[in-house]
Enzyme design. Sequence first.
Site, PDB file in Angstrom:
ATOM      1  CG  ASP A  89      -6.117  -4.052   4.488  1.00 57.15           C
ATOM      2  OD1 ASP A  89      -7.295  -4.219   4.127  1.00 57.15           O
ATOM      3  OD2 ASP A  89      -5.326  -3.306   3.892  1.00 57.15           O
ATOM      4  CG  ASP A 118     -17.442  10.485  -1.620  1.00 59.06           C
ATOM      5  OD1 ASP A 118     -16.723   9.495  -1.430  1.00 59.06           O
ATOM      6  OD2 ASP A 118     -18.264  10.896  -0.784  1.00 59.06           O
ATOM      7  CG  ASN A 163      -2.042  -1.048   1.050  1.00 59.01           C
ATOM      8  OD1 ASN A 163      -2.365  -1.474  -0.055  1.00 59.01           O
ATOM      9  ND2 ASN A 163      -2.616  -1.484   2.159  1.00 59.01           N
TER      10      ASN A 163
END
Length: 422
Positions: A309, A126, A23
């Site tokens: 995660d 968004d 990540n």
Amino acid sequence: MDSIVVTGNGPLSGQVPIAGAKNACLALMPATLLSDEPLTLTNAPRLSDIRTMTALLQSLGAEVVPLQGGQVLALSSHDLIGHLAHYDIVRKMRASILVLGPLLARAGEAVVSLPGGCAIGARPVDLHLSGLEALGAEMELREGYVHARAPRGGLVGGRVRFPLVSVGATENVLMAATLARGSTVIENAAREPEIVDLARCLRAMGARIEGEGTDRIEVEGVERLSGATHRVVADRIEMGTYMLVPAICGGEVECLGGGLDLLPGFADKLDEAGITVRATEDGVAVSRGNGRVRAVDVTTAPYPGFPTDLQAQMMALLCLADGVSVLEERIFENRFMHAPELMRMGARIEVHGGTARVTGVDRLKGAPVMATDLRASVSLILAALAAQGETVVNRVYHLDRGYERVEEKLSALGAKIERVAA
């Protein structure tokens, strides 16, 4: 599609090297778009998601050359040829949206497909869009693409306050703000180690950033960024996954290359469950004594809380705990798809919306199971390591997106595990 075959065979022990963070690397790679000078990333993980990001950057004109077997990435964006991130690539991975901010800041425009990835909830973009709008960008959604344009003269500094903590949106706005005119303040910013790692890399490139690791980041825009060499931080999710191996199987495992500061909330829960966790000179060592682990309640939360995660992997452990555990998922909806597969192995789990109630059992039994997403894949492997008999985990292509050489690493600890080609 390949399968992973696991036969439970008792306690596992040894050392396991932790790769660079997926990540983190997926945010660091698009940072090359901010400069016309080379960016070199060391300690890069060798994963399919990294290859997807490589293809996306190359489609924009960037050069990405893997060195040393892929553990070093040499990137250069001196000659961008476009600003379209096409659906055919973006659909494979949600992190593709992270090219939006850098493209806007450097090229003044971007057309980016709405992203794909694991089916663990809507995860709308968004917050990315509203954050960039606060820097003056004009946004329009048409036919599945975000069409973005910076005002004449480029992005301008502004105040961005996220209503919800978002790692990806924080990364996108942070990168864009480095080249915006004036000052930008990001409030309710994500605090994850991956954010800190990105800020350190950007600072090495000449960015002026303060406050990373807190919920308020301040950026003073500069005219240009230079090249840099940066080492990718250790993957805390891979580390947490391997920390659970001795917790679920017994034995002692030392994870090399990471530190407890990467997973404070997770380490606290292991301690509560009766697992011994200690820092070493080279990383983190984990061991479990005799008897079953204690049941614990888990609520996922942004850093420094319990990572979403690691929720699936923790559920695998709690399936064998003494007592009843309650797991509450507050980050993503639809993230208990691994529960029915664990139940095929004898687990007792009840799911009600965003809450799972797990009643520990004495043993799990091997069974054919199906992986539904990246973290679910490895949770089933963890359960299989402690189960009686053979487990076949099908559809493991998800696994290769986030875990490097998992069969090799687990075999080195003594596990009976192999990949079977389709």
